[in-house]
Design a protein around this motif. Sequence first.
Motif, short mmCIF file in Angstrom:
data_model
loop_
_atom_site.label_atom_id
_atom_site.label_comp_id
_atom_site.label_asym_id
_atom_site.label_seq_id
_atom_site.Cartn_x
_atom_site.Cartn_y
_atom_site.Cartn_z
N UNK A 52 2.38 6.37 -7.49
CA UNK A 52 1.23 6.22 -6.62
C UNK A 52 0.34 7.45 -6.65
N UNK A 53 0.96 8.64 -6.88
CA UNK A 53 0.15 9.86 -6.96
C UNK A 53 -0.78 9.80 -8.17
N UNK A 54 -0.34 9.10 -9.23
CA UNK A 54 -1.17 8.98 -10.42
C UNK A 54 -2.16 7.83 -10.30
N UNK A 55 -2.06 7.10 -9.19
CA UNK A 55 -2.97 5.97 -9.01
C UNK A 55 -2.53 4.73 -9.77
N UNK A 56 -1.22 4.67 -10.11
CA UNK A 56 -0.71 3.49 -10.82
C UNK A 56 -0.04 2.57 -9.81
N UNK A 57 -0.50 1.32 -9.73
CA UNK A 57 0.04 0.37 -8.75
C UNK A 57 0.62 -0.83 -9.48
N UNK A 58 1.70 -1.41 -8.94
CA UNK A 58 2.23 -2.63 -9.54
C UNK A 58 1.19 -3.75 -9.46
N UNK A 59 1.14 -4.62 -10.48
CA UNK A 59 0.15 -5.71 -10.49
C UNK A 59 0.26 -6.60 -9.25
N UNK A 60 1.48 -6.78 -8.76
CA UNK A 60 1.64 -7.65 -7.58
C UNK A 60 0.89 -7.07 -6.38
N UNK B 196 -4.83 7.60 9.21
CA UNK B 196 -4.63 6.22 8.78
C UNK B 196 -3.64 6.15 7.63
N UNK B 197 -3.77 7.08 6.66
CA UNK B 197 -2.86 7.06 5.51
C UNK B 197 -1.44 7.39 5.97
N UNK B 198 -1.34 8.35 6.91
CA UNK B 198 -0.03 8.69 7.47
C UNK B 198 0.61 7.46 8.12
N UNK B 199 -0.21 6.69 8.81
CA UNK B 199 0.31 5.54 9.55
C UNK B 199 0.85 4.44 8.65
N UNK B 200 0.50 4.48 7.34
CA UNK B 200 1.02 3.45 6.45
C UNK B 200 2.40 3.80 5.93
N UNK B 201 2.92 4.97 6.33
CA UNK B 201 4.24 5.37 5.88
C UNK B 201 4.21 6.24 4.64
N UNK B 202 3.05 6.85 4.36
CA UNK B 202 2.93 7.69 3.17
C UNK B 202 3.60 9.03 3.42
N UNK B 203 4.15 9.64 2.34
CA UNK B 203 4.70 10.99 2.49
C UNK B 203 3.57 11.99 2.37
N UNK B 204 3.86 13.29 2.57
CA UNK B 204 2.73 14.23 2.70
C UNK B 204 1.96 14.42 1.42
N UNK B 205 2.64 14.26 0.27
CA UNK B 205 1.92 14.34 -1.01
C UNK B 205 0.93 13.19 -1.14
N UNK B 206 1.41 12.00 -0.72
CA UNK B 206 0.52 10.84 -0.78
C UNK B 206 -0.65 10.99 0.20
N UNK B 207 -0.35 11.60 1.37
CA UNK B 207 -1.42 11.83 2.34
C UNK B 207 -2.47 12.77 1.73
N UNK B 208 -1.98 13.83 1.04
CA UNK B 208 -2.92 14.77 0.41
C UNK B 208 -3.72 14.07 -0.67
N UNK B 209 -3.01 13.24 -1.47
CA UNK B 209 -3.66 12.59 -2.62
C UNK B 209 -4.70 11.55 -2.16
N UNK B 210 -4.35 10.77 -1.13
CA UNK B 210 -5.25 9.68 -0.74
C UNK B 210 -6.06 9.94 0.52
N UNK B 211 -5.62 10.90 1.33
CA UNK B 211 -6.36 11.16 2.57
C UNK B 211 -7.25 12.38 2.47
N UNK B 212 -6.80 13.42 1.73
CA UNK B 212 -7.54 14.68 1.71
C UNK B 212 -8.39 14.81 0.45
N UNK B 213 -7.76 14.64 -0.72
CA UNK B 213 -8.48 14.91 -1.97
C UNK B 213 -9.75 14.07 -2.14
N UNK B 214 -9.70 12.76 -1.85
CA UNK B 214 -10.96 12.01 -2.01
C UNK B 214 -12.08 12.55 -1.12
N UNK B 215 -11.70 13.20 -0.04
CA UNK B 215 -12.73 13.73 0.85
C UNK B 215 -13.31 15.04 0.34
#
Lengths: 257, 487
Positions: free
Chosen positions: A113-121, B395-414
């Motif tokens: 997910x960090x690389x932005x790769x998601x399963x097709x489903x 919002x990203x935290x609330x989906x159950x993301x870990x902190x790396x995912x929060x940084x990747x999807x919540x912070x970096x795009x901003x």
Amino acid sequence: MLRIQNLTKVYPNGTQALKDVSFEVKDGEFLVVIGLSGSGKSTLLRCINRLIDPTEGKITWDDIDITAAPPAELRRIRRQIGMVFQQFNLVKRSSVMTNVMNGRLGYANPWLSLLGIWPPTDKQRAVKALERVGIADKASSRADALSGGQQQRVGIARALMQEPRLVLADEPVASLDPVLSHSILHYLEQLNKEGMTVICSLHFLDLVHRYATRVIALKDGIKVFEGLPAEIDRAKFKEIYGEEAQEVRATTVEASA
Amino acid sequence: MKESEPARRSPLLAGALSALLPGLGHVSLRQWYRGVAILLSFLVLTGIVAWYAEPLISWDSSIYPLLAFLAWFKFGGFWYLAPAGMWLWNIWDAASLAGCGRTRTILIPLLFGMMAAYGIGWQLVEVDFSAASLDRAMAIIRPMLYPDMVEERRELNRMWTYVSVPCSATETPPQARREEDGKVASATPDCAKLSEALTVSVSGMWPDTDTIVWWETAIGDDKPLGGNENAPLIVRTDATGSLTVVIHVPSTVMIAQPDPSLMLQHRVYFDQYRPLGGYQITSNGGFVLKGMMESVTMALMATTLSILLAIPISFLAARNLMGGNPFTLFIYVITRTILNFVRSIEALILAIVFVIIVGLGPFAGVMALAVHSVVALAKLYSEVIEGIDPGPIEAVKATGANWLQVARYGVIPQIVPPFTAFTIYRWDINVRMSIIIGMVGGGGIGQYLIQWIQINEMGAVGAAFIAIAVVVITLDYLSAKVRERLV
């Protein structure tokens, strides 16, 4: 069944947001939380998925102690609880699709997910979620290019991606044009009818009467009412909102939902 | 005035007090603030005028006091009108305040103050349009209109001969005649004094072709022979490829020669050109391109270097990240102070320092630009970080993301799009700065430019200006387009 026992939250600056709040939510309920701004509604909802850690009290969900969950388990709990926000909380510069896919983060392989790769489903699921809220054609638009109502629908689609058993909606219609309120709440009602538990904070009493199966009211962090929407009469209204309050209706005409 | 009990007094007394000492009348009416303000502005105004407008002519030096006064008045005494006007207004204001409780508009003293400030300022900066000379302007602008960038490709046919200057009393001069490839060049007589006439001729050149005849001194300086020693001498060869012309030894060929009686060998050249078709870049044009490339590369290197340092520093300079506890807040304050201090030093000044430290050339320029860019970018980046919307993170935290995912999807795009936009903007600024920095020895096109200006090579300066304009406008346009996309 969600059980909240003696929930208290004191912020570091000394503000007491919640005082000894206890109630239960049965599966399949549409529970509406009402109260003035600053009465603790947002804090209460955020304590349930622990975006805010409560100071005291216990929250259990089907025998799982949310308040005591270690980080990894907390993330597993959170992914089953969808959340919809007053300010939509979309990443404005990302596309609608990316925002919706974010709802899947709790299930996805963390590294892929960090690389932005998601399963097709998951991608198919996102398209379906967007279709369901009627904005499939906006998938590649930037989130901030959408109108407020459309952005909130993206928020709902994001929550749908989590396949939640419980949806927390923090004033989902307060930032929207009143006429849009029904269209947004209509989606929440549908989800509720499909079996999801909904806990929603609202401002307008007519919306409460229309959608809630049960109501609790907060005043200065204290639960002052719990019961059916029909039980909120004029006297109760004054009690919850204060003597000077005047009732304002979100819409004068019932939406053709 | 919001005085509960208006202190009505005699206007005469208040006026007299204010006449004695500006503002005193107001103070006596309990208008403390106004009184002190009037006194201070009066003193400042008088001080400035007295400092600047010292009378140039002393009063008693003249038998005609009126003339002396007029002269004094003309040379700066005039500005005393400003404090005088202010003094009069202050009396009026005090009297009016005492009489009817109303103050007078402060527009009048403001006007007097501005009169003095602008008038004295005008004289101090020596604004003098009569000093401008259209001739001098044209002398440098005209060659700039023929940028030394490209030229016709052409073939050179050259011949030369020795000429001795001056004639020696003891030595016989060598014969002023030379043969080469069937071409013969000669001068008669073999030696000559300054400004003396010489007959020079050449044969075996291209027929019917314009030939430039010019002088090269013993130390290799070029001297034109036409006009008043300031224009090229152009003579056409005849049908057999020969020409003969009378020239005068240029009057400046022995400048800096320690012994003017020493006979030295000078040369007279005959140059013919024939087009080969097509165009080529001149040697100065080549330097323009090389310098421009150096400047753009300097900017790129400096920007890249500065990003690496600016990103970590920007986190230390972001209040929302560092405001949590006193220790981090302390680091934040220190970082901000250093950033503000270094940012106030212009890159040009830094370049002068780095030229001393690492020597002349592009590296000094890169270092100067990099240091300035680090602080500038760190400040911009930190403001981006301070402006992060906590909503999406929640919002990203609330989906159950870990902190790396929060940084990747919540912070970096901003933060990535504004970071990129600011970085491109900085590169754009750095290209412009790198041109200036060359002028103090920091490499790039500026270094060539300042040298061309100093040796009056205005054609090359014109070419450099065109290159700079093209690059700056192009980058400006591109960076604006890209930033528009990102933000």
